[in-house]
Write an enzyme that holds these catalytic residues in place. Structure first.
Site, PDB file in Angstrom:
ATOM      1  N   ASP A 204      -4.354  -6.605   4.842  1.00 42.45           N
ATOM      2  CA  ASP A 204      -4.132  -6.462   3.548  1.00 42.45           C
ATOM      3  C   ASP A 204      -3.508  -7.564   2.692  1.00 42.45           C
ATOM      4  O   ASP A 204      -3.801  -8.564   3.324  1.00 42.45           O
ATOM      5  CB  ASP A 204      -2.375  -6.336   4.104  1.00 42.45           C
ATOM      6  CG  ASP A 204      -1.173  -5.653   2.798  1.00 42.45           C
ATOM      7  OD1 ASP A 204      -1.737  -4.198   1.892  1.00 42.45           O
ATOM      8  OD2 ASP A 204      -0.060  -6.496   2.385  1.00 42.45           O
ATOM      9  N   HIS A 334      -3.192   5.442   0.719  1.00 43.27           N
ATOM     10  CA  HIS A 334      -1.817   5.724   0.165  1.00 43.27           C
ATOM     11  C   HIS A 334      -1.871   5.276  -1.207  1.00 43.27           C
ATOM     12  O   HIS A 334      -0.399   4.755  -1.790  1.00 43.27           O
ATOM     13  CB  HIS A 334      -1.075   4.683   1.382  1.00 43.27           C
ATOM     14  CG  HIS A 334      -1.439   3.206   1.322  1.00 43.27           C
ATOM     15  ND1 HIS A 334      -2.591   2.631   2.175  1.00 43.27           N
ATOM     16  CD2 HIS A 334      -0.651   2.234   1.242  1.00 43.27           C
ATOM     17  CE1 HIS A 334      -2.396   1.594   1.810  1.00 43.27           C
ATOM     18  NE2 HIS A 334      -1.291   1.458   1.440  1.00 43.27           N
TER      19      HIS A 334
HETATM   20  C1  NOJ Z   1      -1.791  -3.026  -0.752  1.00 46.43           C
HETATM   21  C2  NOJ Z   1      -1.414  -1.825   0.809  1.00 46.43           C
HETATM   22  O1  NOJ Z   1      -2.154  -1.286   0.171  1.00 46.43           O
HETATM   23  C3  NOJ Z   1      -0.180  -1.774  -0.865  1.00 46.43           C
HETATM   24  O2  NOJ Z   1       0.583  -0.195  -0.253  1.00 46.43           O
HETATM   25  C4  NOJ Z   1       0.889  -3.022  -0.954  1.00 46.43           C
HETATM   26  O3  NOJ Z   1       2.182  -2.290  -1.739  1.00 46.43           O
HETATM   27  C5  NOJ Z   1       0.422  -3.960  -1.526  1.00 46.43           C
HETATM   28  N1  NOJ Z   1      -0.951  -3.709  -0.333  1.00 46.43           N
HETATM   29  C6  NOJ Z   1       1.338  -5.348  -1.068  1.00 46.43           C
HETATM   30  O4  NOJ Z   1       1.478  -5.404   0.140  1.00 46.43           O
END
Ligand code: NOJ
Length: 554
Positions: A204, A334
């Site tokens: 992430d 998502h």
């Molecule tokens: C990217 C993730 O895909 C997202 O859903 C999240 O809100 C942010 N990074 C923070 O972790």
């Protein structure tokens, strides 16, 4: 020329992303469970899935639905137990499906024990595990950076008398990767999951881990006087040194893959990230999702775009990964609205649009990532008020839009169009109450069309979007050129048709996808000597595409 048999398992398979909170609830609680995923493994196997990316299911206060991790080595009780996870990994392996864990390593939850300790005093052993800075002389935040979810990227901490940096929500403090103990702790966590037998990691927000040596204000770009933290901290020099270490400590010596979420890495930098001496196997970059949304990702600032803009972005990514690493192809995840709404500059039936995108996704070069529900082809949900949204970013974008002077109706319209919650409504399994997702009222409303658009209905309809996905998945598995073949763009300047060729030795396949709701013509010699392998609207006619029709020739 790459031969299919020389490729890694994850290059030859189809990946599927599960948002576990919305997949299947086996406990009648209104939120999904790991046991629910295990129950649907046969469904996934029938789609040709060999890698299952599960968004974070670790213990979390769920401010950002698991992307705020409290404990990386525990399963959140709402999802089940570690025994449920072991079961999922084992049952998946029996079907050739390997789990892909989501490593949220740029930040933790503010309820993570590391942060609780770090915030307690400036002298504790974890004092510099996060990014702490003194206030400016007037007591204000150290810089004018705006967090990705809106508002200042700094939060004041009374206990320490300092501010901490949060690239995302204030409950998601950024870790200090400069500290070798932090990095070591993160590698240990990743290796815990490697030892459990997972097939890989999605990593992430990785482009934010290296902060600049000097923290400075930037020029305000909105009415709030703030400057995007992304512009200040994304993809800073030195980041690759951390990531080479990460690769050595976690990836090397294991039959797994690592796909980084890398907003801010340009196509011409891909060789350093995923080339022969790169740090990851694949990189999610967002050049194509930025076409309809805009690169600054501010939903209330509309962008105009044409099909050739989208085609250029996709072609650039293909060209950049032709000899460097491997491309993770996706139209949904998502964090995106539904692709049937997002990627078409025209009206038209959603099922036709879904089939057009599926044809592109499953025949392009790279590992296709299908996001749950995409294979059913629905659109965005119906939202009547901002209060119906759960997503932290949606609320922040709404407030930002109001701050920019939009009225409530216009601010809501921007959220309805782009909200991440569009992708997070419950999976539609059948036409029973709550779409067969749960026996209790789900945490987000079920999509309006679930009674007609669901897995059970589509499984018995040979013309459904699901049947089309399954047919394309089977086609891809049976044709080495669709996996290993070179990719070259056709009809680059055409504003209606997206087209490309896949070639491997003497084998050729051509995908033609009409993104317009009008008939389109093309030079029929492109498909000379080829036969239709898959056609989304019945027998195809060489040289002509019906409105929103896709055909694969080979
Ligand atoms: C990217 C993730 O895909 C997202 O859903 C999240 O809100 C942010 N990074 C923070 O972790």
């Amino acid at each position: 020329m790459t031969r299919a048999q020389d490729m890694a398992w994850w290059q030859q398979t189809i990946a599927y992303e599960v948002y576990p909170k919305s997949f299947l609830d086996t406990r009648g609680q209104g939120t999904g469970t790991l046991a629910g995923i295990t129950q649907k493994l046969d469904y996934l196997a029938a789609l040709g899935v060999g890698a299952l990316w599960i968004t974070p299911c670790y213990k979390s206060p769920m401010v950002d639905n698991g992307y705020d991790v409290q404990d990386y080595l525990q399963i959140d009780p709402s999802f089940g137990t570690m025994a449920d996870m072991d079961e999922l990994i084992a049952r998946g392996r029996e079907r050739g499906i390997r789990m892909v864990m989501d490593l949220v390593f740029n930040h933790t939850s503010n309820e993570c024990a590391w942060f609780v300790e770090s915030r307690s005093s400036r002298a504790n052993p974890k004092a510099d595990w996060y990014i702490w800075r003194d206030a400016k002389p007037d007591g204000s935040a150290p810089t004018n950076w705006r967090s990705i979810f809106g508002g200042s990227a700094w939060e004041w901490c009374e206990e320490r008398g300092q501010y901490y940096l949060h690239t995302f929500a204030k409950q998601q403090p950024d870790l200090n990767w400069e500290n070798p103990q932090v990095r070591g702790a993160l590698y240990d966590i990743a290796n815990f999951w490697v030892d459990k037998g997972v097939g890989g990691f999605r990593i992430d927000a990785i482009t934010y881990i290296k902060k600049p040596p000097v923290f400075e204000d930037g020029p305000a770009d909105g009415e709030d006087g703030l400057y995007p933290v992304h512009a200040a901290t994304a993809n800073r020099p030195g980041i690759l040194e951390f990531l080479h270490e990460f690769k050595r400590e976690v990836r090397d010596g294991h039959d797994i893959f690592m796909v980084g979420e890398a907003n801010g890495v340009a196509a011409d930098e891909l060789d350093q990230w995923v080339g022969a001496n790169g740090v990851f196997d694949m990189l999610f970059e967002f050049s194509h999702t930025h076409v309809p949304m805009g690169a600054e990702e501010i939903w209330c600032r509309p962008v105009t775009w044409t099909l050739t803009d989208l085609k250029q972005a996709l072609a650039q990514s293909q060209e950049a990964t032709a000899h460097n690493g491997w491309y993770p192809a996706f139209f949904e995840n998502h964090d995106q609205p539904r692709s049937t709404v997002n990627f078409f500059p025209c009206d038209g039936p959603l099922t036709s649009k879904a089939k057009v995108l599926a044809a592109v996704l499953l025949t392009t070069r790279g590992t296709p990532f299908v996001y749950q529900g995409q294979e059913l082809g629905y659109g965005n949900a119906t939202w009547k008020s901002i209060d119906e949204f759960d997503d932290v970013q949606t609320h922040a974008q709404y407030e930002f839009a109001l701050g920019e002077g939009l009225d409530e109706k216009a601010a809501l319209a921007a959220c309805v169009r782009f909200s991440r919650d569009n992708a997070r409504t419950p999976m539609q399994w059948d036409d029973s109450a709550y779409a067969g997702f749960s026996g209790a009222k789900p945490w987000l409303p079920v999509h309006d069309d679930y009674a007609s658009c669901n897995v059970a209905a589509q499984e018995t309809d040979a013309d459904s979007v699901l049947a089309w996905y399954r047919a394309l998945a089977a086609l891809r598995a049976s044709r080495p050129e669709l996996v290993a073949g070179d990719w070259s763009e056709l009809l680059a300047a055409d504003e209606r048709v997206l087209a490309f060729e896949r070639a491997l030795g003497d084998a050729r396949a051509v995908t033609l996808a009409n993104f317009s709701n009008e008939e389109a013509t093309y030079d029929a010699s492109l498909v000379d000597g080829l036969a239709p392998l898959a056609a989304s609207q019945g027998a195809p006619i060489a040289g002509i595409l019906r409105p929103l029709e896709a055909v694969v020739w080979g």
